[in-house]
Write a protein that holds these residues in place. Structure first.
Motif, PDB file in Angstrom:
ATOM      1  N   CYS A 185      -4.383  -0.136   0.096  1.00  0.00           N
ATOM      2  CA  CYS A 185      -5.174  -1.188   0.729  1.00  0.00           C
ATOM      3  C   CYS A 185      -6.597  -0.645   0.927  1.00  0.00           C
ATOM      4  O   CYS A 185      -6.833   0.559   0.833  1.00  0.00           O
ATOM      5  CB  CYS A 185      -4.541  -1.622   2.050  1.00  0.00           C
TER       6      CYS A 185
ATOM      7  N   CYS B 157       0.848  -1.191   0.000  1.00  0.00           N
ATOM      8  CA  CYS B 157       0.000   0.000   0.000  1.00  0.00           C
ATOM      9  C   CYS B 157       0.889   1.249   0.000  1.00  0.00           C
ATOM     10  O   CYS B 157       1.773   1.377   0.856  1.00  0.00           O
ATOM     11  CB  CYS B 157      -0.900  -0.025   1.224  1.00  0.00           C
TER      12      CYS B 157
ATOM     13  N   CYS C 201      -6.999   2.125   3.665  1.00  0.00           N
ATOM     14  CA  CYS C 201      -6.494   3.443   3.269  1.00  0.00           C
ATOM     15  C   CYS C 201      -7.393   4.071   2.209  1.00  0.00           C
ATOM     16  O   CYS C 201      -7.609   5.285   2.208  1.00  0.00           O
ATOM     17  CB  CYS C 201      -5.049   3.340   2.775  1.00  0.00           C
TER      18      CYS C 201
ATOM     19  N   GLN D 288       0.071   4.182   0.855  1.00  0.00           N
ATOM     20  CA  GLN D 288      -0.222   5.058   1.989  1.00  0.00           C
ATOM     21  C   GLN D 288       0.390   4.548   3.292  1.00  0.00           C
ATOM     22  O   GLN D 288       1.110   5.267   3.961  1.00  0.00           O
ATOM     23  CB  GLN D 288      -1.740   5.219   2.153  1.00  0.00           C
ATOM     24  N   CYS D 289       0.115   3.287   3.664  1.00  0.00           N
ATOM     25  CA  CYS D 289       0.558   2.771   4.972  1.00  0.00           C
ATOM     26  C   CYS D 289       1.751   1.831   4.863  1.00  0.00           C
ATOM     27  O   CYS D 289       2.351   1.490   5.881  1.00  0.00           O
ATOM     28  CB  CYS D 289      -0.599   2.081   5.694  1.00  0.00           C
TER      29      CYS D 289
HETATM   30 ZN   LIG Z   1      -2.854   1.067   3.447  1.00  0.00          ZN
END
Ligand SMILES: [Zn+2]
Length: 80
Positions: free
Chosen positions: A56, A15, A59, A17-18
């Motif tokens: 994901c 992912c 997110c 973002q995370c």
């Molecule tokens: Zn994520």
């Protein structure tokens, strides 16, 4: 962010973002994710660039909750 093997099989999706590693088995992504790419054109400030994003599902949900207008949602009638 996707990684492929030397024979072009999907081996990893993380992912953006995370950073979490998403579940991939035998070259197939096995969980919900937002995976897209965009080619920016002449009228953008990124003319000629392609960007790829993998998020994901958690997110993705957090991201779209911040939208002023809701995401258009409808039922799929055909599955690939
Ligand atoms: Zn994520």
């Amino acid at each position: 962010m996707k990684k492929y093997s030397e024979v072009n099989e999907l081996i990893e999706v993380r992912c953006n973002q995370c950073g979490r590693m998403l579940k991939v088995e035998n070259g197939v992504l096995k969980e919900g994710a937002f995976c897209t790419e965009v080619a920016f054109g002449y009228f953008s400030t990124k003319d000629g660039q392609k960007h790829e994003i993998d998020l994901c599902e958690d997110c993705y949900d957090r991201w779209v909750k911040g939208f002023k207008l809701p995401v258009r949602v409808w039922e799929q009638t055909e599955f690939l």
